[in-house]
Enzyme design. Structure first.
Site, PDB file in Angstrom:
ATOM      1  N   CYS A 101      -0.373   4.129   2.298  1.00  0.00           N
ATOM      2  CA  CYS A 101      -0.206   3.863   3.742  1.00  0.00           C
ATOM      3  C   CYS A 101       1.244   4.070   4.182  1.00  0.00           C
ATOM      4  O   CYS A 101       1.507   4.655   5.233  1.00  0.00           O
ATOM      5  CB  CYS A 101      -0.564   2.419   4.064  1.00  0.00           C
ATOM      6  N   ASP A 102       2.166   3.530   3.413  1.00  0.00           N
ATOM      7  CA  ASP A 102       3.535   3.385   3.904  1.00  0.00           C
ATOM      8  C   ASP A 102       4.570   4.215   3.135  1.00  0.00           C
ATOM      9  O   ASP A 102       5.761   4.165   3.468  1.00  0.00           O
ATOM     10  CB  ASP A 102       3.942   1.898   3.846  1.00  0.00           C
TER      11      ASP A 102
ATOM     12  N   CYS B  40       0.841  -1.208   0.000  1.00  0.00           N
ATOM     13  CA  CYS B  40       0.000   0.000   0.000  1.00  0.00           C
ATOM     14  C   CYS B  40       0.870   1.251   0.000  1.00  0.00           C
ATOM     15  O   CYS B  40       1.487   1.584   1.017  1.00  0.00           O
ATOM     16  CB  CYS B  40      -0.913   0.001   1.226  1.00  0.00           C
TER      17      CYS B  40
END
Lengths: 122, 318
Positions: free
Chosen positions: B138-139, B135
């Site tokens: 997200c990261d 992701c």
């Protein structure tokens, strides 16, 4: 504040009080993002089954979340959320990134009291 | 019987929730059983901007709205459970959950969806969240000024590689073929980005590190040559696999393990329908899953009505 039904840890003071007042604590530190939401959902469902554990969340980007971001146990973490399990105020386990219900319950069963397993209804 | 339903829907992604909404609104007694998070792949989508009628919404919000809608019409949803046994062949369908709870129904809709495909290389599971991510939104910010690899050659891989250049100092795209499957404009955008380089016809065969990822071993698919590259992170976007493992040998699947259905979403088994990302189809979107779920629900409702009619006619004769 994260949009979950969990207890929200908003400050270092909240964090300290939570650990002081509860023997077993699970805190998921994340955002309202794709890898974090499934973990919050699992925690919300487990709240009814694991009465001896306090389930909470903390917003990853809040300045006070350094209390979790800077944990030695999380120093190699590069994926949200950071999920930390405390017993008597001490970290007993920490995980990075998305976790399934099976993964979470395996940790809870290993470190905290075994619950009576029941299917949850949303 | 409390545990008997007109329809059991397996899976609570866009297709399953849509089926739940349609069936429950039509007063068809419906249970949704879901192994993971309600919303499925939809929840993993940060922003949905092409769902007709909704300008911009997160996958989570859309999933939550669909879940609430289904529940308001009386649909029962049970999630994060394990389906341990499935009997789809008899007139009464039987589902066992967590090795103990038994649910039966006249009809089943399978909407088990799909999941991100993993590379399957040595060490992949160990470094999830410690250098390996699926992701970008997200990261991505964990890799500020770091060097990363993006694996894949489809639209997602190329699009996410470009978005990750906001953070990373260098992005290397590794793809197993000598050409990309992505649409031309995604490829052009990646090629025009100075931070992006390409390693084609290659696969990662091993992830290496101690506490976190330090390097990967890459094998060229033509020459078989293996090289080791120091790297801070790897983002993997190599498509999805259908969640149909438990259906093998029970229901007809194609060579890619997708469920074979007809235009009414009927499978080869009477009273068993399927919808969403787990079926054989070309395009996998929230909108197509919603359409599949609608068709499967209407077909299942019709099947239930016919069953009830047959039963009452049989009772009249006798």
């Amino acid at each position: 504040m994260l949009k979950t039904n969990l207890t929200h840890v908003l400050s270092e003071k909240d964090h300290a009080e939570l650990l002081q007042n509860n023997e077993n604590v699970m805190i998921c530190c994340g955002r309202m993002g794709p890898m974090c939401i499934p973990v919050y959902e699992v925690m919300e469902e487990l709240e009814g089954e694991y009465k001896n554990i306090k389930f909470a969340d903390m917003e990853f980007d809040s300045p006070d979340a350094k209390i979790i971001r800077n944990l030695p146990e999380a120093k190699s973490f590069q994926g949200l959320p950071f999920t930390v399990y405390y017993k008597n105020g001490k970290v007993v386990k920490a995980t990075s990134s998305i976790q399934s219900r099976d993964q979470v319950t395996a940790i809870l069963d290993e470190h905290f009291k075994q619950p009576v397993n029941e299917t949850t209804q949303n | 019987m409390d545990n008997h339903f007109d329809v059991i829907v397996i899976g609570a992604g866009a297709a399953g929730l849509t089926a739940g909404i349609y069936l429950s609104r039509a007063k068809v007694k419906t249970l949704i059983l879901n192994e993971g998070t309600v919303g499925g792949q939809m929840v993993l989508t940060h922003e949905i901007a092409n769902y007709p009628g909704v300008e911009n919404i997160s996958g989570y919000e859309l999933a939550r709205t669909m879940k609430t809608q289904a529940q308001k019409f009386g649909c029962i949803i049970k999630s994060n459970l394990k389906i341990t046994s499935l009997d789809l062949k008899g007139e009464i369908k039987r589902v066992v959950v967590n090795n103990k709870d038994i649910y039966t129904s006249d009809t089943i809709i399978i909407s088990t969806g799909g999941r991100s495909r993993m590379i399957g290389a040595i060490g992949e599971e160990n470094f999830k969240g410690k250098g390996i991510s699926y992701c970008a939104t997200c990261d991505g910010d964990f890799f500020q000024d770091k060097e990363i690899i993006v694996v894949g050659g489809g639209n997602s891989a190329l699009e996410e590689a470009v978005s990750l250049t906001k953070y990373a100092s260098k992005v290397t795209i590794i793809h197993q073929f000598d050409h990309f499957q992505a649409l031309e404009h995604y490829v052009d955008e990646a090629k025009e980005n100075e931070k992006i380089s390409f390693i084609m016809e290659s696969k990662i065969i091993e992830f290496i590190g101690d506490e976190k990822l330090d390097a990967v071993k890459i094998q060229n698919q033509s020459t078989q040559e293996i090289t080791e590259i120091k790297i801070d992170g790897v983002f993997i976007f190599i498509g999805y696999v259908p969640n149909t493992e438990t259906l093998q040998g029970i229901i007809e699947l194609n060579q890619w393990k997708e469920i074979v259905v007809d235009k009414d979403m009927k499978t080869n088994l009477p009273g068993v329908f399927a919808a969403g990302d787990s079926i054989q189809k070309k395009y996998r979107q929230v909108t197509t899953a919603v359409a599949d779920g609608t068709i499967a629900a209407l077909s299942a409702a019709e099947y239930c009505n016919n069953l009830k009619k047959e039963l009452s006619e049989h009772e009249l004769v006798h």
